[in-house]
Scaffold this active site. Structure first.
Site, PDB file in Angstrom:
ATOM      1  CB  SER A   1      85.326  49.643  45.492  1.00 62.07           C
ATOM      2  OG  SER A   1      84.108  48.598  45.574  1.00 62.07           O
TER       3      SER A   1
ATOM      4  N   GLY B   1      84.161  51.780  55.113  1.00 61.42           N
ATOM      5  CA  GLY B   1      84.024  53.078  55.410  1.00 61.42           C
ATOM      6  C   GLY B   1      84.964  54.143  54.814  1.00 61.42           C
ATOM      7  CG  MET B   2      86.717  53.397  50.989  1.00 60.68           C
ATOM      8  SD  MET B   2      86.397  52.505  49.404  1.00 60.68           S
ATOM      9  CE  MET B   2      87.375  53.975  48.331  1.00 60.68           C
TER      10      MET B   2
ATOM     11  NE  ARG C   1      85.662  59.318  45.777  1.00 59.74           N
ATOM     12  CZ  ARG C   1      86.871  59.309  46.153  1.00 59.74           C
ATOM     13  NH1 ARG C   1      87.400  60.111  47.114  1.00 59.74           N
ATOM     14  NH2 ARG C   1      87.598  58.197  45.743  1.00 59.74           N
ATOM     15  CG  ASP C   2      81.692  64.832  38.697  1.00 56.40           C
ATOM     16  OD1 ASP C   2      81.940  64.091  37.873  1.00 56.40           O
ATOM     17  OD2 ASP C   2      81.245  66.148  38.619  1.00 56.40           O
TER      18      ASP C   2
ATOM     19  CE1 TYR D   1      90.779  45.550  57.685  1.00 54.61           C
ATOM     20  CE2 TYR D   1      91.333  43.223  58.439  1.00 54.61           C
ATOM     21  CZ  TYR D   1      90.450  44.086  57.747  1.00 54.61           C
ATOM     22  OH  TYR D   1      89.447  43.461  56.965  1.00 54.61           O
TER      23      TYR D   1
ATOM     24  CG  ASN E   1      88.422  42.621  46.429  1.00 51.91           C
ATOM     25  OD1 ASN E   1      87.979  43.259  47.534  1.00 51.91           O
ATOM     26  ND2 ASN E   1      89.408  43.153  45.987  1.00 51.91           N
TER      27      ASN E   1
ATOM     28  CE1 TYR F   1      80.568  47.363  49.808  1.00 50.63           C
ATOM     29  CE2 TYR F   1      82.906  46.907  49.626  1.00 50.63           C
ATOM     30  CZ  TYR F   1      81.715  47.188  49.161  1.00 50.63           C
ATOM     31  OH  TYR F   1      81.807  47.823  47.897  1.00 50.63           O
TER      32      TYR F   1
ATOM     33  CB  VAL G   1      83.749  44.635  46.582  1.00 49.10           C
ATOM     34  CG1 VAL G   1      82.283  44.219  47.105  1.00 49.10           C
ATOM     35  CG2 VAL G   1      84.728  43.982  47.753  1.00 49.10           C
TER      36      VAL G   1
END
Lengths: 364, 364
Positions: free
Chosen positions: B182, B276-277, B204-205, B82, B155, B274, B184
């Protein structure tokens, strides 16, 4: 009506009989297109005297164009692939310099004989005469060479605004730019030098790199490096030992090279994109905006003029630039004059791939 | 010295004998790591009484932690991947809620018994006691449930700041966000609803999409769509018939989906990244910044606290958020309390892939 008009023109043009007689000889024409397509096919030389042979409204100005360049964006506009979508029939050309022939009764800031450039985009500058509103004209120094004057609206002003409007640059700060040998890039080098700002200039490697590097250094570049050198840690660390990391990055390339540039940005550093010559998008690793607080903006001179049409800053900018030109601090672009009558030849040459030479129509 | 300390504590803690006796029983410990690695291996339960069994300086506050969540960023910090790099030995944990046990002689805004949350990042909240500076603490409403209170720092405040700080949103304006389910994202939906701002929420589906959609709609989402629907022209045109195009896009995914979101941004619209999953970078077609004047920023709550440490806005924000919680306008996250002693189990569960449940250490 027509004879009255000629008399009025004659009266107001006693100091410019040449223009007067040429107009009488039906030289009032423009390069007109009525559909998108190959400029060599869709552009036609048309009489446009119906647009100018009338009395002026109070705030209007009658102009005789002197010079107007052929820019890539002009070609793209005619092809229908640019962000500007004209209303047909349209006249080609975005930039140009014109002489004031006659002014409306309420026009205060201009007089007959002045040299002006239009600040509205794609007003159609490939023509001999035009009527425009005084608010859409910027007065420029008559001493400026006409070929240079015709190319002031976009390139030097783009460099000027990008250096002024996004971060607060102080003496000794650094700007990194790719495509540094582009028209805008070369102006950015010279303006930055004048304002005592360091520039790190990235260009593609090429057989004549040493020559190009020397040329850019002689214009005031602090460093000139290839795209490969930009990726070499030791090369870049040496640079950052002598000048601070960039607060500003100017990007006209996109793709991998833009990403390489942004990696060197300082915390809170800004990248301004004004072109995408690689035809690749801007690729931003997520950490740059989140953890380094880098910010990403775009710049388009056309929008700036639109957003600042009633703003004195246009005139301030143009005066600054004209002063620098007169003091030989901004090198004019390599330009070749070609008569508007010979437009096919000029457009063909302009479209024939990469060239450092700009073709500029001359008229009147 | 120690007896004097105990006496002083006894005296100041007559209203909280429970805490006092627990401290006497050597329950003053934290989860400490001295190197990066797998949290299950590098974290050790260590006595840290040397850090707190001393007299307070004038602006210091002695705290007894009550609850502290296990966030993905906490795990990543211990793994060394991190952006925050602690000084070893370090104590895990970034968020938490604590009760004031004792205050220094110059502390004016806090009193014994108050509930506070630390605003410095990674102060090490997986511990029973700590001494912090009063300027690094934010007072919160004692009525807020402790599991919720321990999760206020990141969050809800991230959602709050992103909606407040980048564009001027008025009633009826629109925000688009991806990863809308999410932590947030869910707060952004609820805050936007409270402020009468429309949200278009992209997820996401998934097999339980209908259920998720219903849940987000019930929280106040204006539209909930899948990533596939976001790419369907007819679906989106229907939406833009009833609400304006977004002035703001919140992005925690990156990659293709972020690009799809930005295509719907209004002119001059801003995308704030915020997270970048997708582990893909942000990909920006050149035309978005140049011709649409879209702007791209990042947001990191840690930096915001650092940049606003002496700023009253922290307190204003936290009061607003606490008021909304008390009025049942912000739904608490699904949380499971687990004693700090059982940290191995809690961390194992937290690391076991995707889960809607947050594990929260409780102590004291």
């Amino acid at each position: 009506m027509y004879s009255k008009y000629i008399f009025r023109q004659l009266y107001s043009q006693t100091n410019n009989l040449n223009i007067f007689f040429k107009r009488c000889l039906s030289t009032n024409y423009g390069l007109v297109y009525e559909q998108y397509g190959n400029p060599l096919e869709v552009l036609k030389k048309c009489d446009i005297s119906d647009k100018t042979n009338r009395s002026l409204k109070t705030t209007e100005v009658l102009l005789a164009y002197k010079a107007s360049p052929i820019n890539p964006a002009d070609i793209n506009t005619i092809q229908g692939v640019y962000a500007i979508k004209p209303i047909f029939p349209a006249i080609g050309g975005n930039e140009g310099v014109a002489q004031v022939v006659e002014i409306g009764s309420q026009v205060k800031n201009l007089k007959v004989g002045d040299h002006v450039i239009p600040s509205t985009s794609s007003s159609g500058t490939w023509r001999t005469y035009a009527i425009l509103e005084d608010k859409d004209l910027i007065l420029i120094d008559k001493e400026i060479d006409l070929l240079m004057a015709s190319q002031l609206t976009v390139n030097p002003c783009t460099a000027y605004r990008m250096l002024k409007d996004f971060v607060n640059l102080n003496k000794g700060d650094t700007v990194v730019q790719n495509g540094a040998n582009s028209a805008v890039g070369v102006y950015a080098i010279q303006l930055a030098k004048e304002w005592q700002i360091n520039t790190v200039n990235v260009v593609r490697d090429r057989p004549d790199f040493t020559e190009l590097k020397q040329r850019l250094l002689s214009l005031g570049a602090t460093y000139v490096i290839t795209e490969e050198e930009l990726r070499q840690k030791d090369v870049m660390e040496e640079i950052w030992k002598s000048i601070p990391k960039p607060k500003l990055a100017l990007n006209c390339i996109g793709g991998k090279n833009a990403t390489d540039c942004m990696r060197h940005l300082d915390h809170k550093g800004v990248m301004v994109t004004y072109g995408g010559m690689s035809k690749q998008p801007l690729i931003i690793p997520t950490g740059a905006p989140i953890f380094k607080d880098n910010r990403f903006f775009g710049f388009w001179m056309t929008r700036w003029y639109r957003d600042n049409s009633g703003n004195n800053e246009r005139h301030v900018m143009m005066k600054n630039i004209c002063d620098l030109i007169r003091d030989n601090k901004l090198e004019p672009p390599k330009s070749v004059a070609i008569n508007l009558d010979d437009y096919k030849e000029a457009i063909e040459k302009s479209m024939a791939g990469y060239s450092n030479t700009k073709y500029v129509f001359t008229m009147n």
